[in-house]
Design a protein around this motif. Sequence first.
Motif, mmCIF file in Angstrom:
data_model
loop_
_atom_site.group_PDB
_atom_site.id
_atom_site.type_symbol
_atom_site.label_atom_id
_atom_site.label_comp_id
_atom_site.label_asym_id
_atom_site.label_seq_id
_atom_site.Cartn_x
_atom_site.Cartn_y
_atom_site.Cartn_z
ATOM 1 N N ARG A 240 0.829 -1.208 0.000
ATOM 2 C CA ARG A 240 0.000 0.000 0.000
ATOM 3 C C ARG A 240 0.864 1.259 0.000
ATOM 4 N NH1 ARG A 240 -3.935 2.765 4.433
ATOM 5 N NH2 ARG A 240 -4.830 4.281 2.990
ATOM 6 N N THR A 241 1.979 1.222 0.740
ATOM 7 C CA THR A 241 2.884 2.391 0.774
ATOM 8 C C THR A 241 3.365 2.707 -0.635
ATOM 9 O OG1 THR A 241 3.720 1.389 2.826
ATOM 10 C CG2 THR A 241 4.817 3.387 2.046
ATOM 11 N N PHE A 242 3.894 1.702 -1.295
ATOM 12 C CA PHE A 242 4.435 1.905 -2.639
ATOM 13 C C PHE A 242 3.327 2.288 -3.634
ATOM 14 C CE2 PHE A 242 8.091 -0.557 -1.015
ATOM 15 C CZ PHE A 242 9.127 0.225 -1.496
ATOM 16 N N SER A 243 2.176 1.649 -3.502
ATOM 17 C CA SER A 243 1.074 1.944 -4.426
ATOM 18 C C SER A 243 0.622 3.390 -4.300
ATOM 19 C CB SER A 243 -0.117 1.018 -4.169
ATOM 20 O OG SER A 243 0.211 -0.308 -4.523
ATOM 21 N N THR A 244 0.581 3.884 -3.065
ATOM 22 C CA THR A 244 0.198 5.285 -2.832
ATOM 23 C C THR A 244 1.186 6.227 -3.502
ATOM 24 O OG1 THR A 244 -0.817 4.726 -0.706
ATOM 25 C CG2 THR A 244 -0.208 7.028 -1.053
ATOM 26 N N LEU A 245 2.475 5.952 -3.300
ATOM 27 C CA LEU A 245 3.514 6.810 -3.883
ATOM 28 C C LEU A 245 3.495 6.742 -5.408
ATOM 29 C CD1 LEU A 245 6.366 5.920 -1.380
ATOM 30 C CD2 LEU A 245 5.160 8.092 -1.503
#
Length: 825
Positions: free
Chosen positions: A289-294
């Motif tokens: 989720r962190t990477f997807s948000t960025l």
Amino acid sequence: MKMKRLTCGIPCFVPLFPGNIDSLLFCFSTFPHENVNVGSHLEKLVIDKCKSKSLKLDEALGLFSSMISVTPLPSISAFNYLLGVVSKMKDYSIVVSMFQQMMGFKQIQPDIRTMTTLMNCFCNLKRVDLGFSVFAMIVKLGLPPDPYTMNALLLGLCNEGKVNDAVELFKKITENGYPCSEHSCGIIIKGLCKSGNLLYAVDMLNEMNASERLKPDVVCYSTIIDGFCKEGCMDKALIICQDMLDRSIKPDVVTFNCLIHGLCGIGQWNKAKILLADMINRGIPPDVRTFSTLVSYLCKDGEIQKAIYLFKLMNQRGIRPDVVTGTMIIHALCKSGDWGRATNFFQSMINSGILPGVVTFNSMIDILCKEGNMGKAFDIFELMTCKGVKPNVITYNSLIQGYFHSGGWKEATTLFNRMMSDGVHPNVLSFNYLINGLCKKKRAKQAITMLGLMIRRDLKPDLFTYNSLIHGFCNSGRWAEATSLFHKMMNEGVNPDVVTFNSIINALCKEKRTEEAIAMLGLMIRRDLKPDLFTYNSLIHGFCNAGQWAEATSLFHKMMNEGINPDVISFNCLINALCKGKRTEEAIAMLELMIQRDLKPEIVTFNSLIHGLCSSGQWAEAISLCSRMMNDRVLPDVVTFNSLINALCKEKRIEAAITMLEIMIQSDLKPDTLTFRSLIHGSCHSGQWAEATSLLSKMVDQNIVPDVVTFNIVLSAVIKQGKMAKAYEVLKLMNQKDVKPDEITNRILVRMYCLEGEMDKAKDVFDSMAIQGFAPGLGAYTMLINGYVKQNRKDEALRLAEEIQQKGLTLDKAIENMLGGLTRL
């Protein structure tokens, strides 16, 4: 602490299984509360299987069937394990059914875990009322509820949107000493945040911090932080986060994900990067989720290269990117027009084992269709089916629209048929794309067939459907069918808009049916639709074409009074109409008004004025306007020069016209048939037949084929001058250029042969005129009779005179005198 019974009302019990609550309570009251542990092999097998987390539903049901078939029965603990596993599979109705079967055995005595599982299933089935009924049974049987029991009820109420009831229940739980946990608080806080009651959630957090019994955990804080982030209140979210840190509660990956998502959402990318660094420094590894948000926000900002770098970094860190992350990058690449890299990235996703879903495929296909790259789009479509991803209506709609935009209407209709044969139901949009595309290709009959199919499939045509059909009929000159559709749409309750009226008004104006167009304008206004620029331009153009320049001018002023600013097209229509009506002064005044309104006249504007001035004999003013046009950096075209040359030729200013021709050629403009015809006609009219024949040769040398009118002008001129040899040369050239003689040519030939005394040839041409569908006029008869009289061929002359009378033509005095002379001989 002695627990008190909850005082909140117990909802009516509506069981999902046979029997009623009283019979169940009676069964429970007769059971001794002691554990039975048979220690059987089956019980151990069941517990081991449940703990392995590999149990499937069919296998679980098979084990359950075996458990209720053995003697002695396994312990309630084994049953609880099995019920719990099936409940986690979200097969809640099956759990209720299993519980019903268990109650058929007196040896089985449910414990608090059994009852909590049952209560949880009812709550997940959106039947929290039945959950309360089970809780009443628990209290009556004296089973000690645990925090899980109470949490099931709290979660059930929140899931049904009854957050206020959940808050009231939580208060009674704490007041009456029922067991609860931090998770209970978390459920309430989540419910409050989800329903938009963030301030109440903060109040509850503060109460927990002040309490000695329940202390908020990271989940409680993260839930409130997420709520503020979603509302864009990042200042409040960061204050809550700081409070958490001050209380030595360590944030987790969820906390950081909420904050990073919130900061990216308000465009604070740099702060999000700082937070990401802090997260890593704290030893909290970023997740998908962190990477997807960025990646999402990098793509939105056009930082695609950085997004791709993060995608690769995910793989390097052992975090498997999901389809959503890859789809975002593909969509961004396609949107930026870099479909080549998008295709490569798409292929790399497949190679790395990430199977794109229908959304990913649709993104690729849609962008490629918009780019007009239909070959590549269809290749992706075929790959999609090969990979077992079923195309949906969005996939087909993108391709159908794309094919129509690229001119492939046959491919679009073929794909539509494939869509239906594959069991994908077309929607209103599918039919709209087809109908609109077919109408643009002037295939109105097929479009109407599609409309019929659309209705048969219970899909209601909308405004776009009717507008497409009406516009299609209007463009095909079938305004009657368009009007019929117009009335049909209103009868079906589909209200026409400005576009609908504009299509019909424009079609009526093109047919010069201005009265009906004005009536349609009246209906448009009565329906509270405001005419726009296109409406007025259509009407002005229609009136101008019908020669009603006064009505056009009136509409022009009405348009301006209503606050609609005319454009170049509006002025061009009026100026052209005024010039045709030889009202050049008013046309020039309209030009000045156009300039005052900061509208730049274009070549069409000046050409209308120059032609109008030339037609009115104002060639000097026309030349002056041409100079003004060039000063305004509007370059004259062939039409401009043709108007000026024609005007000079009519004034017999042949030298000036020839000079204008030279200027035209120097301006890299190629003279056309009209240019040379004007010059040739002018030369002939001025008696300069040699100049005329020279111009004819020049015209042919420049690969401009003279038309029959031009040949007729030259023929007539050289014959008048008695240059019969030159006339034969012109006829030979006419034959070489495959220009067929018309009625005028034949009359000229009759005259030429009569002048030469070649009466038989003259009569042959005369007779051929009837065969070619030309009616010989009185002039042709006169020339023949005159020729026959000169050769004293009395019989032929008298026969022609008789023909004239039979055809109802009146003999002139000269012929009568000639014939009278013949009869006296």
